[in-house]
Design a protein around this motif. Structure first.
Motif, mmCIF file in Angstrom:
data_model
loop_
_atom_site.group_PDB
_atom_site.id
_atom_site.type_symbol
_atom_site.label_atom_id
_atom_site.label_comp_id
_atom_site.label_asym_id
_atom_site.label_seq_id
_atom_site.Cartn_x
_atom_site.Cartn_y
_atom_site.Cartn_z
ATOM 1 N N PHE A 188 75.036 6.103 -69.792
ATOM 2 C CA PHE A 188 75.605 6.324 -71.124
ATOM 3 C C PHE A 188 75.960 5.004 -71.792
ATOM 4 C CE2 PHE A 188 79.798 6.341 -73.254
ATOM 5 C CZ PHE A 188 79.418 6.911 -74.459
ATOM 6 N N ALA A 189 76.607 4.115 -71.046
ATOM 7 C CA ALA A 189 77.037 2.832 -71.600
ATOM 8 C C ALA A 189 75.846 2.002 -72.046
ATOM 9 C CB ALA A 189 77.869 2.069 -70.574
ATOM 10 N N ALA A 190 74.778 1.996 -71.253
ATOM 11 C CA ALA A 190 73.584 1.244 -71.621
ATOM 12 C C ALA A 190 72.975 1.777 -72.909
ATOM 13 C CB ALA A 190 72.560 1.292 -70.490
ATOM 14 N N SER A 191 72.946 3.103 -73.042
ATOM 15 C CA SER A 191 72.397 3.713 -74.254
ATOM 16 C C SER A 191 73.295 3.449 -75.454
ATOM 17 C CB SER A 191 72.243 5.224 -74.034
ATOM 18 O OG SER A 191 71.875 5.879 -75.223
ATOM 19 N N CYS A 192 74.604 3.596 -75.250
ATOM 20 C CA CYS A 192 75.570 3.454 -76.346
ATOM 21 C C CYS A 192 75.614 2.026 -76.875
ATOM 22 C CB CYS A 192 76.950 3.887 -75.851
ATOM 23 S SG CYS A 192 78.263 3.810 -77.091
ATOM 24 N N THR A 193 75.721 1.045 -75.973
ATOM 25 C CA THR A 193 75.896 -0.346 -76.402
ATOM 26 C C THR A 193 74.639 -0.925 -77.044
ATOM 27 O OG1 THR A 193 75.343 -1.088 -74.156
ATOM 28 C CG2 THR A 193 77.689 -0.843 -74.698
ATOM 29 N N ALA A 194 73.513 -0.240 -76.880
ATOM 30 C CA ALA A 194 72.273 -0.697 -77.508
ATOM 31 C C ALA A 194 72.157 -0.240 -78.958
ATOM 32 C CB ALA A 194 71.067 -0.203 -76.709
ATOM 33 N N CYS B 41 78.764 1.662 -81.368
ATOM 34 C CA CYS B 41 79.222 2.113 -80.042
ATOM 35 C C CYS B 41 80.701 1.763 -79.857
ATOM 36 C CB CYS B 41 78.389 1.472 -78.939
ATOM 37 S SG CYS B 41 78.943 1.922 -77.268
ATOM 38 N N ALA B 42 81.476 2.747 -79.454
ATOM 39 C CA ALA B 42 82.920 2.535 -79.280
ATOM 40 C C ALA B 42 83.230 1.596 -78.128
ATOM 41 C CB ALA B 42 83.609 3.880 -79.056
ATOM 42 N N LEU B 43 82.243 1.345 -77.251
ATOM 43 C CA LEU B 43 82.456 0.473 -76.100
ATOM 44 C C LEU B 43 81.936 -0.933 -76.332
ATOM 45 C CD1 LEU B 43 81.567 2.974 -73.226
ATOM 46 C CD2 LEU B 43 83.819 2.437 -74.179
ATOM 47 N N GLY B 44 81.521 -1.244 -77.548
ATOM 48 C CA GLY B 44 81.049 -2.577 -77.867
ATOM 49 C C GLY B 44 79.544 -2.712 -77.732
ATOM 50 N N THR B 45 79.081 -3.945 -77.547
ATOM 51 C CA THR B 45 77.641 -4.220 -77.506
ATOM 52 C C THR B 45 77.165 -4.731 -76.149
ATOM 53 O OG1 THR B 45 78.033 -6.472 -78.325
ATOM 54 C CG2 THR B 45 77.593 -4.757 -79.976
ATOM 55 N N ASP B 46 78.086 -4.941 -75.221
ATOM 56 C CA ASP B 46 77.724 -5.491 -73.914
ATOM 57 C C ASP B 46 77.891 -4.417 -72.842
ATOM 58 O OD1 ASP B 46 77.260 -6.932 -71.627
ATOM 59 O OD2 ASP B 46 79.096 -8.143 -71.765
ATOM 60 N N ALA C 154 86.055 -1.778 -71.315
ATOM 61 C CA ALA C 154 86.350 -1.282 -72.657
ATOM 62 C C ALA C 154 86.831 0.167 -72.596
ATOM 63 C CB ALA C 154 85.111 -1.406 -73.541
ATOM 64 N N TYR C 155 86.218 0.949 -71.749
ATOM 65 C CA TYR C 155 86.626 2.348 -71.583
ATOM 66 C C TYR C 155 88.028 2.427 -70.982
ATOM 67 C CZ TYR C 155 86.728 7.179 -69.942
ATOM 68 O OH TYR C 155 87.086 8.482 -69.716
ATOM 69 N N ALA D 77 87.168 5.427 -56.579
ATOM 70 C CA ALA D 77 87.375 4.439 -57.652
ATOM 71 C C ALA D 77 86.320 3.347 -57.609
ATOM 72 C CB ALA D 77 88.775 3.833 -57.534
ATOM 73 N N ALA D 78 85.820 3.038 -56.417
ATOM 74 C CA ALA D 78 84.804 1.988 -56.294
ATOM 75 C C ALA D 78 83.452 2.436 -56.840
ATOM 76 C CB ALA D 78 84.653 1.578 -54.830
ATOM 77 N N VAL D 79 83.093 3.717 -56.643
ATOM 78 C CA VAL D 79 81.776 4.198 -57.092
ATOM 79 C C VAL D 79 81.821 4.728 -58.522
ATOM 80 C CG1 VAL D 79 80.972 4.686 -54.761
ATOM 81 C CG2 VAL D 79 82.121 6.498 -56.064
ATOM 82 N N ALA D 80 83.027 5.045 -59.007
ATOM 83 C CA ALA D 80 83.193 5.496 -60.393
ATOM 84 C C ALA D 80 84.325 4.694 -61.027
ATOM 85 C CB ALA D 80 83.483 6.994 -60.448
ATOM 86 N N PRO D 81 84.133 3.388 -61.215
ATOM 87 C CA PRO D 81 85.244 2.544 -61.670
ATOM 88 C C PRO D 81 85.778 2.928 -63.044
ATOM 89 C CG PRO D 81 83.151 1.343 -61.699
ATOM 90 C CD PRO D 81 82.906 2.617 -60.967
ATOM 91 N N PHE D 82 84.981 3.571 -63.860
ATOM 92 C CA PHE D 82 85.501 3.957 -65.176
ATOM 93 C C PHE D 82 86.634 4.976 -65.034
ATOM 94 C CE2 PHE D 82 82.610 7.435 -64.444
ATOM 95 C CZ PHE D 82 83.011 8.488 -65.245
#
Length: 521
Positions: free
Chosen positions: A287-293, A297-302, A309-310, A415-420
């Motif tokens: 999702f983040a890769a799609s959104c930031t492209a 995007c509310a999570l920025g561009t990177d 950011a989340y 938390a390690a595999v789903a850090p968000f």
């Protein structure tokens, strides 16, 4: 380990993503059974007649009420023993819905959407119109049932009132790992278990007989009453567990099974939940890769900074929830639950970005709406019983986890595999409601013994956020079946618009043709 709040259910997003429709027939009594083997002492159940009629009175949620309005569907109640060891004792009823085959009928295609706790009647009602004119709808009655304790089945599991569930969602105490926080969480979990036993009709007796062990016996009664010598079954997500449990219990009664979004039958609850966390972690990365492209995007561009950011957006909600109107506030739990709901399918990624953008502006209505969708909360403030049933079923389907060290380690791994989803607070060792459950578990993880069962078709999605791809690989081996791989980002796929998958599954269900070894869609 906690499954009520921090860890999220395996319920499929199917019901939220397909059109809703269904029924207004006049009542008609029908006797098609008994067909096939009848266990001794259960003759009156296997030979019963079903009184088919209009579905309106079976609706127990907004989704169901919407689904049961169109023509072509009919509903009935199946009577089964509460305890199969005492067939002459208390009985309960199972809600059943069907759409009749429009052409040359093979039999019934019985489906379950998972959860555990999701309504098979609503799933069938939602699906039936779209397949009515297609080969599956022409050759099969499309049948959905609400497993015991769920939805229209009576009695239903009842634990929390709507107001109590609203309060539970607004309380972020599960992220408090201090001794006081752990004690408070466990007091809530103990209270939840007590309320389930007190508020559910037949109390502990019903809770003791809610699991897959008993559901598959109901399913075999239904098979016979529908007039099918052998079962044709479609199971999504946790519904795959019902499928392979049925195959083990009634190996000679299986015609065909499609199992989509599989659970690994050998995996214990801890490993299952950690693997699920990894699946959601990967889905968030996609999702983040799609959104930031994209612009806006509310999570920025990177994409590399999307997780932080989340976290910067949602972690402040632990101390400062955002008002959303009607006296409700968006909590950290609701924000992350809404995010999880959106990660089930790319179709909801746009809504997730909208919700996160609103949160930047101090608003939370979209994320709250996504969380309400996940929790099946209606606009009138009423909830379906799915979340209550989810916990009640998991507590009897899996051994309880009480080792605090194991709980802490699982929290760290999650938390390690789903850090968000890492709240940024020390992990909690609080034990969940199953620790305080008033009845013991009736099942445990194991490879099913399915000698003599026809090969199942197992569908597994490469980036399934809720049931990892490898679980499907393992289940296909366990079922001596064939694996069909779907390359995508969603939870379950059959009959949801992918022509390649739909053709393969339909061919298998109608004439038993399995796709080629290694088939990918």
């Amino acid at each position: 380990m906690p499954v009520r709040k921090r860890y999220l259910s395996l319920a499929t997003c199917l019901l939220a993503l397909v059109g809703l429709v269904a029924c207004t027939q006049d009542s008609s009594q029908e006797s098609s059974g008994p067909v096939g083997p009848v266990p001794q002492g259960l003759e009156r159940f296997y030979s019963q007649s079903l009184d088919w009629g209009a579905c309106d009175s079976y609706a127990t949620s907004e989704n169901a009420r919407a689904a049961f309005q169109a023509d072509g569907l009919e509903c009935a109640r199946l009577t089964v023993p509460l305890n199969y060891s005492e067939p002459g004792g208390t009985t309960i009823t199972i809600g059943v819905l069907r759409q009749r085959a429009s052409g040359e009928r093979i039999g019934s295609l019985v489906l379950n959407p998972g959860g555990p706790g999701a309504s098979g009647m609503t799933a069938a009602a939602s699906m039936a119109p779209s397949v009515a004119s297609r080969p599956l709808g022409q050759r099969f009655d499309i049948v959905g049932f609400d497993p015991r304790g769920i939805g229209a089945s009576e009695p239903a599991v009842r634990c929390l009132t709507g107001a109590e569930r609203d309060a539970d969602r607004s309380d972020d105490g599960e992220v408090d790992g201090t001794p006081q926080g752990v004690a408070g969480q466990e007091a809530e979990e103990r209270d939840f278990a007590r309320k389930c036993a007190e508020r559910t009709e037949h109390g502990e007796q019903l809770l003791a007989h809610l699991g897959s062990r008993d559901v598959v016996r109901d399913l075999d009664v239904l098979r016979s009453v529908l007039g099918d010598e052998k079962l044709t079954y479609l199971g999504y997500s946790y519904g795959t567990r019902i499928g392979y449990t049925y195959a083990e219990r009634f190996p000679r009664n299986v015609r065909a099974m499609v199992l989509d979004g599989a659970l690994d039958p050998e995996q214990d609850i801890v490993e299952s939940l950690v693997d699920q966390g990894e699946g959601f972690g990967k889905a968030f990365t996609e999702f983040a890769a799609s959104c930031t492209a994209k612009p806006g995007c509310a999570l920025g561009t990177d994409p590399a900074g999307a997780t932080k950011a989340y976290q910067d957006l949602v972690r402040p909600l632990i101390e400062n929830p955002v008002p959303v109107g009607d006296g409700r506030r968006l909590s950290y739990e609701d924000a992350t639950t809404g995010t999880i709901q959106a990660l089930y399918s790319e179709q909801l990624w746009g809504s997730l970005n909208t919700g996160l953008a609103e949160l930047r502006q101090g608003r939370g209505s979209t994320l709250m709406a996504l969380a309400d969708m996940y929790n099946e909360r209606g606009r009138d403030g009423r909830y379906s019983t799915t979340q209550d049933a989810f916990i009640a079923i998991r507590c009897v389907d899996d051994p309880r986890v009480t080792d605090r060290a194991k709980i802490l380690e699982a929290q760290r791994r999650y938390a390690a595999v789903a850090p968000f989803l890492d709240p940024g607070t020390p992990p909690s060792s609080a034990r969940d409601a199953c620790t305080f459950w008033p009845v013991p578990n009736t099942s445990e993880p194991h490879l099913p013994d399915v000698q003599g069962v026809p090969p199942a078709l197992v569908i597994s999605t490469t980036n399934d956020p809720a049931t990892p791809y490898q679980a499907g690989v393992q289940l296909a081996k366990a079922m001596n079946g064939r694996l069909l791989t779907f390359e995508g980002n969603q939870h379950t796929v059959f009959l949801q618009g992918n022509t390649c998958v739909d053709r393969a599954g339909t061919a298998y269900l109608i004439d038993g043709t399995l796709p080629p070894e290694g088939k990918r869609c």
